[in-house]
Design a protein around this motif. Structure first.
Motif, PDB file in Angstrom:
ATOM      1  N   CYS A 197       0.843  -1.198   0.000  1.00 46.50           N
ATOM      2  CA  CYS A 197       0.000   0.000   0.000  1.00 46.50           C
ATOM      3  C   CYS A 197       0.878   1.248   0.000  1.00 46.50           C
ATOM      4  O   CYS A 197       2.106   1.171   0.084  1.00 46.50           O
ATOM      5  CB  CYS A 197      -0.933  -0.003   1.202  1.00 46.50           C
ATOM      6  N   ALA A 198       0.254   2.419  -0.062  1.00 46.59           N
ATOM      7  CA  ALA A 198       1.018   3.665  -0.102  1.00 46.59           C
ATOM      8  C   ALA A 198       1.817   3.865   1.178  1.00 46.59           C
ATOM      9  O   ALA A 198       2.965   4.311   1.156  1.00 46.59           O
ATOM     10  CB  ALA A 198       0.074   4.846  -0.332  1.00 46.59           C
ATOM     11  N   GLY A 199       1.224   3.517   2.323  1.00 43.18           N
ATOM     12  CA  GLY A 199       1.923   3.652   3.587  1.00 43.18           C
ATOM     13  C   GLY A 199       2.123   5.097   4.014  1.00 43.18           C
ATOM     14  O   GLY A 199       1.602   6.039   3.409  1.00 43.18           O
ATOM     15  N   HIS A 207       1.177   3.035   9.797  1.00 41.60           N
ATOM     16  CA  HIS A 207       2.177   2.984  10.855  1.00 41.60           C
ATOM     17  C   HIS A 207       3.592   3.008  10.293  1.00 41.60           C
ATOM     18  O   HIS A 207       4.530   3.388  11.003  1.00 41.60           O
ATOM     19  CB  HIS A 207       2.003   1.702  11.679  1.00 41.60           C
ATOM     20  N   VAL A 208       3.754   2.542   9.049  1.00 38.98           N
ATOM     21  CA  VAL A 208       5.084   2.440   8.448  1.00 38.98           C
ATOM     22  C   VAL A 208       5.000   2.846   6.974  1.00 38.98           C
ATOM     23  O   VAL A 208       3.922   2.803   6.372  1.00 38.98           O
ATOM     24  CB  VAL A 208       5.642   1.005   8.554  1.00 38.98           C
ATOM     25  N   PRO A 209       6.112   3.209   6.353  1.00 35.87           N
ATOM     26  CA  PRO A 209       6.123   3.561   4.919  1.00 35.87           C
ATOM     27  C   PRO A 209       6.176   2.306   4.055  1.00 35.87           C
ATOM     28  O   PRO A 209       7.219   1.947   3.491  1.00 35.87           O
ATOM     29  CB  PRO A 209       7.392   4.405   4.782  1.00 35.87           C
ATOM     30  N   ALA A 210       5.055   1.622   3.922  1.00 33.09           N
ATOM     31  CA  ALA A 210       5.025   0.297   3.291  1.00 33.09           C
ATOM     32  C   ALA A 210       5.633   0.290   1.897  1.00 33.09           C
ATOM     33  O   ALA A 210       6.459  -0.576   1.577  1.00 33.09           O
ATOM     34  CB  ALA A 210       3.591  -0.218   3.252  1.00 33.09           C
ATOM     35  N   ARG A 211       5.214   1.208   1.051  1.00 30.30           N
ATOM     36  CA  ARG A 211       5.694   1.174  -0.327  1.00 30.30           C
ATOM     37  C   ARG A 211       7.193   1.448  -0.403  1.00 30.30           C
ATOM     38  O   ARG A 211       7.884   0.876  -1.239  1.00 30.30           O
ATOM     39  CB  ARG A 211       4.911   2.172  -1.184  1.00 30.30           C
ATOM     40  N   ALA A 212       7.692   2.280   0.491  1.00 31.23           N
ATOM     41  CA  ALA A 212       9.131   2.553   0.509  1.00 31.23           C
ATOM     42  C   ALA A 212       9.916   1.328   0.968  1.00 31.23           C
ATOM     43  O   ALA A 212      11.088   1.158   0.601  1.00 31.23           O
ATOM     44  CB  ALA A 212       9.423   3.732   1.433  1.00 31.23           C
ATOM     45  N   LEU A 213       9.282   0.461   1.765  1.00 28.49           N
ATOM     46  CA  LEU A 213       9.946  -0.755   2.229  1.00 28.49           C
ATOM     47  C   LEU A 213       9.848  -1.885   1.216  1.00 28.49           C
ATOM     48  O   LEU A 213      10.529  -2.906   1.356  1.00 28.49           O
ATOM     49  CB  LEU A 213       9.341  -1.211   3.558  1.00 28.49           C
ATOM     50  N   GLY A 266       6.936 -18.377  -7.386  1.00 27.76           N
ATOM     51  CA  GLY A 266       5.602 -18.445  -7.958  1.00 27.76           C
ATOM     52  C   GLY A 266       4.592 -19.152  -7.083  1.00 27.76           C
ATOM     53  O   GLY A 266       3.400 -19.186  -7.419  1.00 27.76           O
ATOM     54  N   THR A 267       5.027 -19.707  -5.947  1.00 24.70           N
ATOM     55  CA  THR A 267       4.095 -20.421  -5.068  1.00 24.70           C
ATOM     56  C   THR A 267       3.639 -19.587  -3.881  1.00 24.70           C
ATOM     57  O   THR A 267       2.807 -20.039  -3.100  1.00 24.70           O
ATOM     58  CB  THR A 267       4.739 -21.720  -4.533  1.00 24.70           C
ATOM     59  N   VAL A 268       4.184 -18.378  -3.736  1.00 23.40           N
ATOM     60  CA  VAL A 268       3.857 -17.554  -2.578  1.00 23.40           C
ATOM     61  C   VAL A 268       3.559 -16.119  -3.001  1.00 23.40           C
ATOM     62  O   VAL A 268       3.963 -15.668  -4.070  1.00 23.40           O
ATOM     63  CB  VAL A 268       5.014 -17.537  -1.546  1.00 23.40           C
ATOM     64  N   SER A 269       2.836 -15.420  -2.138  1.00 24.25           N
ATOM     65  CA  SER A 269       2.592 -13.989  -2.317  1.00 24.25           C
ATOM     66  C   SER A 269       2.992 -13.276  -1.037  1.00 24.25           C
ATOM     67  O   SER A 269       2.842 -13.819   0.067  1.00 24.25           O
ATOM     68  CB  SER A 269       1.108 -13.723  -2.616  1.00 24.25           C
ATOM     69  N   LEU A 270       3.514 -12.072  -1.181  1.00 24.84           N
ATOM     70  CA  LEU A 270       3.910 -11.263  -0.036  1.00 24.84           C
ATOM     71  C   LEU A 270       3.093  -9.981  -0.017  1.00 24.84           C
ATOM     72  O   LEU A 270       2.767  -9.422  -1.064  1.00 24.84           O
ATOM     73  CB  LEU A 270       5.400 -10.913  -0.110  1.00 24.84           C
ATOM     74  N   HIS A 271       2.760  -9.524   1.163  1.00 22.58           N
ATOM     75  CA  HIS A 271       1.944  -8.333   1.326  1.00 22.58           C
ATOM     76  C   HIS A 271       2.612  -7.430   2.352  1.00 22.58           C
ATOM     77  O   HIS A 271       2.941  -7.866   3.457  1.00 22.58           O
ATOM     78  CB  HIS A 271       0.544  -8.745   1.808  1.00 22.58           C
ATOM     79  N   LEU A 272       2.830  -6.179   1.958  1.00 19.58           N
ATOM     80  CA  LEU A 272       3.338  -5.159   2.871  1.00 19.58           C
ATOM     81  C   LEU A 272       2.214  -4.180   3.132  1.00 19.58           C
ATOM     82  O   LEU A 272       1.824  -3.412   2.250  1.00 19.58           O
ATOM     83  CB  LEU A 272       4.525  -4.439   2.224  1.00 19.58           C
ATOM     84  N   SER A 273       1.647  -4.227   4.330  1.00 19.11           N
ATOM     85  CA  SER A 273       0.505  -3.376   4.668  1.00 19.11           C
ATOM     86  C   SER A 273       0.889  -2.448   5.808  1.00 19.11           C
ATOM     87  O   SER A 273       1.394  -2.899   6.840  1.00 19.11           O
ATOM     88  CB  SER A 273      -0.693  -4.237   5.083  1.00 19.11           C
ATOM     89  N   ALA A 274       0.633  -1.171   5.631  1.00 20.24           N
ATOM     90  CA  ALA A 274       1.027  -0.199   6.645  1.00 20.24           C
ATOM     91  C   ALA A 274       0.129  -0.218   7.873  1.00 20.24           C
ATOM     92  O   ALA A 274       0.447   0.392   8.885  1.00 20.24           O
ATOM     93  CB  ALA A 274       1.044   1.204   6.048  1.00 20.24           C
TER      94      ALA A 274
END
Length: 432
Positions: A301-303, A311-317, A331-339
């Motif tokens: 997300c924008a973060g 809470h954190v700068p998600a997109r920058a991380l 190809g078997t996993v997905s990662l999500h960075l959510s602020a």
């Protein structure tokens, strides 16, 4: 102290109702015909620069967003959109595959059914909440990763499997499927604007969305031309990047550019030679053009500071996470960075979700961002923490083992806790 709750609005930014967040107002634009000419995209980028902060996004559902607007600049941006000849979708969200009618692999073109539902739902304007949506999947580019109150999936010519909320699917002829979809929307509207399909009898909200990869690279079209799917890193870029994409598409002779699921755009009407040149120009612009790009497996997300709930700068991380986990993204996993725990960038459960809370980052395995809990890794330690976690996982992977299987037999949250243990007490004490 309990985790700081995110701001929940129960609304989405819309063309006629932009939503305020940390960097100003966000205006969401979905072209009613699902496409933009290169000139229109270039003009929209110029308007985003003149009336917003110049940042634009393609969302997980394939909507365009212009960020950083002020109350006094919303009107001028809307006027600029009209002057460009772009007709925005207003009202009920009915999503159809971006290549519907052009995709040789589709079972049925969903546009006629979508049009029938839109026409039949006009009398419900103002009665349905802004998040209520319909997905019509004819095949081809998948929309299976998108949440929907009403979902229709083509099973054969003129036959559609209808699912309302998380209830059982029923296969119906097209006309009957449209009538049943409208009946479900009326039932939702009768419960009030806060209602969703999961509030209806027989819907419990426990359905799991499919993990769908972004439509990247070359795709043949039924008319003999090619389409090319690509994305900006984590779905966002400045007006200059979007304008450069428009220039590249125009130079390649693209017919149009279509916002697509998983934060992508699809250029259509390309010849083979032009598609190769277009792909090279996109790569030079830093775009994601192939499934093997580690950024294609990460939703962020924008973060902070763009989002008021962050809470954190998600997109920058995001680049930090992509670099650390690149060897594991098979190809078997997905990662999500959510602020925060809202999980806007990836509503479906992710294999690993790194979630901002209490000024740090928690980890969720095989679940949504809303499942985040301590331990929390301090934001400043995030690069070292993800590098340590990725290195540990890589060292323990057996020959030929997929990353999903590796995570299933290990305890990534426990490993994260071990990595964070030396600093978690400091974060907890500050929060309490």
């Amino acid at each position: 102290m309990t985790p700081i709750p995110p701001t929940r609005r129960g609304a989405c930014p819309a063309f006629l109702a932009p939503m305020e967040t940390g960097d100003g107002l966000i205006l969401r634009l979905v072209p009613s015909d699902g496409r933009l000419s290169p000139a229109q995209l270039r003009g929209l980028a110029d308007a985003a620069r003149r009336f917003g902060n110049g940042m634009m996004e393609v969302t997980a559902r394939g909507s365009l967003q212009v960020r950083g607007l002020a109350p006094e600049t919303v009107g001028p941006l809307q006027v600029a959109v009209a002057a460009l000849g772009i007709t925005p979708r207003i009202g009920l969200a009915v999503d159809v595959s971006p290549l519907g009618g052009l995709d040789p692999s589709e079972v049925s073109d969903g546009h006629p059914l979508a049009a029938a539902i839109l026409a039949g739902a006009e009398h419900l304007a103002g009665q349905l909440g802004p998040k209520v949506s319909v997905v019509v999947e004819g095949g081809g580019v998948s929309l299976a990763g998108q949440k929907a109150d009403v979902r229709l999936v083509a099973t054969g010519p003129g036959q559609w499997a209808l699912t309302v909320g998380n209830g059982p699917a029923r296969v119906l002829p097209e006309a009957e499927a449209a009538a049943e979809a409208l009946a479900a929307l009326s039932a939702i509207a009768a419960l009030g604007r806060a209602a969703r399909a999961t509030d209806l009898p027989g819907c419990d909200g426990r359905a799991r969305l499919a993990e769908v990869g972004p439509p990247l690279g070359l795709m043949p079209l039924a008319d003999g031309t090619l389409a090319f799917g690509f994305g900006l890193p984590f779905g966002a870029g400045d007006a200059g990047q979007f304008a450069a994409i428009a220039d590249a598409a125009e130079a390649a002779g693209a017919r149009d550019l279509r916002p697509a699921p998983e934060r992508t755009l699809i250029a259509t009407g390309l010849s083979e030679g032009a598609a190769d040149t277009f792909a090279a120009r996109l790569a030079a612009l830093g775009c994601v053009t192939a499934p093997g790009d580690p950024r294609a497996s990460i939703a962020a997300c924008a973060g902070a500071p763009a989002c008021a709930s962050a809470h954190v700068p998600a997109r920058a991380l995001g680049p930090v996470l992509a670099e650390a986990f690149a060897p594991l993204l098979d190809g078997t996993v997905s990662l999500h960075l959510s602020a925060c725990t809202k999980g806007c960038a990836h509503p479906a459960p992710a294999t690993l979700a790194f979630v901002g809370m209490d000024g740090g980052v928690a980890l969720v395995h095989d679940g949504p961002a809303s499942g985040a809990a301590r331990p929390v890794r301090p934001e400043a330690d995030f690069p070292a923490a993800v590098a340590s976690l990725a290195a540990t996982l890589a060292a323990r992977r057996a020959p030929g083992e997929t990353t999903r299987a590796l995570l299933a037999r290990l305890d990534p949250v426990g490993l994260w806790a071990g990595a964070a243990m030396n600093r978690t007490d400091d974060v907890t004490s500050r929060a309490e």
